[in-house]
Design a protein around this motif. Structure first.
Motif, mmCIF file in Angstrom:
data_model
loop_
_atom_site.group_PDB
_atom_site.id
_atom_site.type_symbol
_atom_site.label_atom_id
_atom_site.label_comp_id
_atom_site.label_asym_id
_atom_site.label_seq_id
_atom_site.Cartn_x
_atom_site.Cartn_y
_atom_site.Cartn_z
ATOM 1 N N ARG A 53 0.854 -1.173 -0.060
ATOM 2 C CA ARG A 53 -0.064 -0.123 -0.019
ATOM 3 C C ARG A 53 0.960 1.197 -0.200
ATOM 4 N NH1 ARG A 53 -4.774 -2.176 4.218
ATOM 5 N NH2 ARG A 53 -6.120 -2.806 2.702
ATOM 6 N N SER A 54 1.865 1.287 0.703
ATOM 7 C CA SER A 54 2.794 2.419 0.557
ATOM 8 C C SER A 54 3.741 2.555 -0.777
ATOM 9 C CB SER A 54 4.051 2.294 1.910
ATOM 10 O OG SER A 54 4.851 3.164 1.858
ATOM 11 N N LYS A 55 4.010 1.527 -1.032
ATOM 12 C CA LYS A 55 4.391 1.669 -2.361
ATOM 13 C C LYS A 55 3.562 2.175 -3.707
ATOM 14 C CE LYS A 55 8.458 -1.605 -2.008
ATOM 15 N NZ LYS A 55 8.982 -2.742 -2.439
ATOM 16 N N ILE A 56 2.179 1.605 -3.588
ATOM 17 C CA ILE A 56 1.182 2.079 -4.624
ATOM 18 C C ILE A 56 0.952 3.584 -4.366
ATOM 19 C CG2 ILE A 56 -1.244 1.750 -5.048
ATOM 20 C CD1 ILE A 56 -0.810 -0.971 -4.101
ATOM 21 N N LYS A 57 0.891 4.026 -3.152
ATOM 22 C CA LYS A 57 0.649 5.511 -2.550
ATOM 23 C C LYS A 57 1.748 6.421 -3.287
ATOM 24 C CE LYS A 57 -0.419 8.694 1.114
ATOM 25 N NZ LYS A 57 -0.379 8.638 2.682
ATOM 26 N N ALA A 58 3.139 6.011 -3.041
ATOM 27 C CA ALA A 58 4.246 6.678 -3.730
ATOM 28 C C ALA A 58 4.140 6.807 -4.932
ATOM 29 C CB ALA A 58 5.421 5.796 -2.838
ATOM 30 N N LEU A 59 3.924 5.746 -5.761
ATOM 31 C CA LEU A 59 3.904 5.605 -7.135
ATOM 32 C C LEU A 59 2.740 6.386 -7.719
ATOM 33 C CD1 LEU A 59 4.401 1.974 -7.877
ATOM 34 C CD2 LEU A 59 5.976 3.813 -8.550
ATOM 35 N N LYS A 60 1.753 6.565 -7.109
ATOM 36 C CA LYS A 60 0.610 7.383 -7.556
ATOM 37 C C LYS A 60 0.894 8.792 -7.200
ATOM 38 C CE LYS A 60 -3.495 4.431 -6.679
ATOM 39 N NZ LYS A 60 -4.821 4.322 -5.843
ATOM 40 N N ALA A 61 1.834 8.972 -6.285
ATOM 41 C CA ALA A 61 2.010 10.517 -6.143
ATOM 42 C C ALA A 61 3.073 10.944 -7.087
ATOM 43 C CB ALA A 61 2.806 10.806 -4.844
ATOM 44 N N GLU A 62 4.103 10.049 -7.523
ATOM 45 C CA GLU A 62 5.068 10.218 -8.549
ATOM 46 C C GLU A 62 4.312 10.310 -9.826
ATOM 47 O OE1 GLU A 62 9.481 8.423 -9.834
ATOM 48 O OE2 GLU A 62 8.257 7.225 -8.407
ATOM 49 N N GLU A 63 3.313 9.572 -10.475
ATOM 50 C CA GLU A 63 2.659 9.724 -11.521
ATOM 51 C C GLU A 63 2.013 11.164 -11.764
ATOM 52 O OE1 GLU A 63 -0.296 6.849 -12.462
ATOM 53 O OE2 GLU A 63 1.023 5.040 -11.621
#
Length: 239
Positions: free
Chosen positions: A167-177
């Motif tokens: 969940r943490s990685k998905i959240k970080a990737l969404k922010a980067e997108e």
């Protein structure tokens, strides 16, 4: 006076045929290598001779050559792969190797239309935008992969540690997108010509910022392509 060289471009190297001297040279596909090739060509042919570089565009692997030629005012004949393949059949070139391809590309000067021999157009801002879009696609694929992993982990009732990490990685990737999309939109907004084209695309119903960015890249990358060809490139052409 014009002379020609054929260049077969691969990931690691440039296989070059110096037509006038019937000489084959292999150069590293890097900025250092392209500079060495330029110096060698000037030394062999002399500064008074215009040497045209003939090559096929090979995506990322030919970007360095195109940029260098644009920056150093080197005339090129950039031949489409389909055209070179047809020419190879015409001259009954059945063998396939980097050396053979470079020699074949050199021979294309015999049929090269003079109006198609020119210094390549290079747009540094457009390349920056394309690099961001390429990176965005990589991040998006990673996020989809992690999302699928999370769904599977939840279904299996995996350890809470794994669930939290995903969940943490998905959240970080969404922010980067989101950050990359904002950066790309700002780059377009800073260029009036880009903004006009992008606005025209996104004015169509159903075309948002992300679809607009992808279409913008395709239309700018393939300026001579028709709307039907762009549809095919997007994979939206039903067969």
């Amino acid at each position: 006076m014009r002379e020609y060289i054929g260049i077969d471009i691969s990931k690691a190297s440039l296989q070059v045929h110096l037509g006038k001297f019937d000489e084959d040279v292999e150069i590293e596909n890097s900025l250092k290598g392209v500079k060495q090739l330029h110096a060698k060509v000037k030394k062999r042919y002399g500064k008074s001779v215009e040497v045209v570089w003939i090559y096929e565009p090979t995506g990322s692997y030919s970007t360095l050559v195109k940029r260098f030629c644009a920056q150093h005012a080197i005339a090129c004949y950039i031949i489409k792969p389909s055209q070179s393949a047809a020419f190879a059949k015409t001259i009954k070139n059945r063998n396939k190797s980097d050396v053979v391809d470079a020699r074949m590309l050199y021979q294309l000067h015999k049929i090269a239309p003079s109006e198609e021999i020119a210094i390549p157009h290079y747009d540094a801002k457009l390349e920056t935008l394309q690099n961001y879009l390429r990176y965005y696609k990589t991040i998006m694929k990673e996020r989809v992969l992690k999302t699928n992993q999370l769904e599977a982990a939840l279904h299996r009732e995996d350890e809470l540690f794994i669930i939290r990490k995903l969940r943490s990685k998905i959240k970080a990737l969404k922010a980067e997108e989101k950050e990359i999309i904002t950066t790309m939109l700002e780059l377009i907004k800073a260029n009036k010509a880009y903004e006009e084209r992008f606005s025209a695309m996104t004015s169509l119903k159903g075309i948002g910022n992300i679809s607009g960015l992808v279409l913008f890249d395709l239309f700018m990358r393939y300026e001579d392509a028709s709307s039907k060809e762009i549809v095919a490139l997007c994979g939206l052409d039903p067969i």
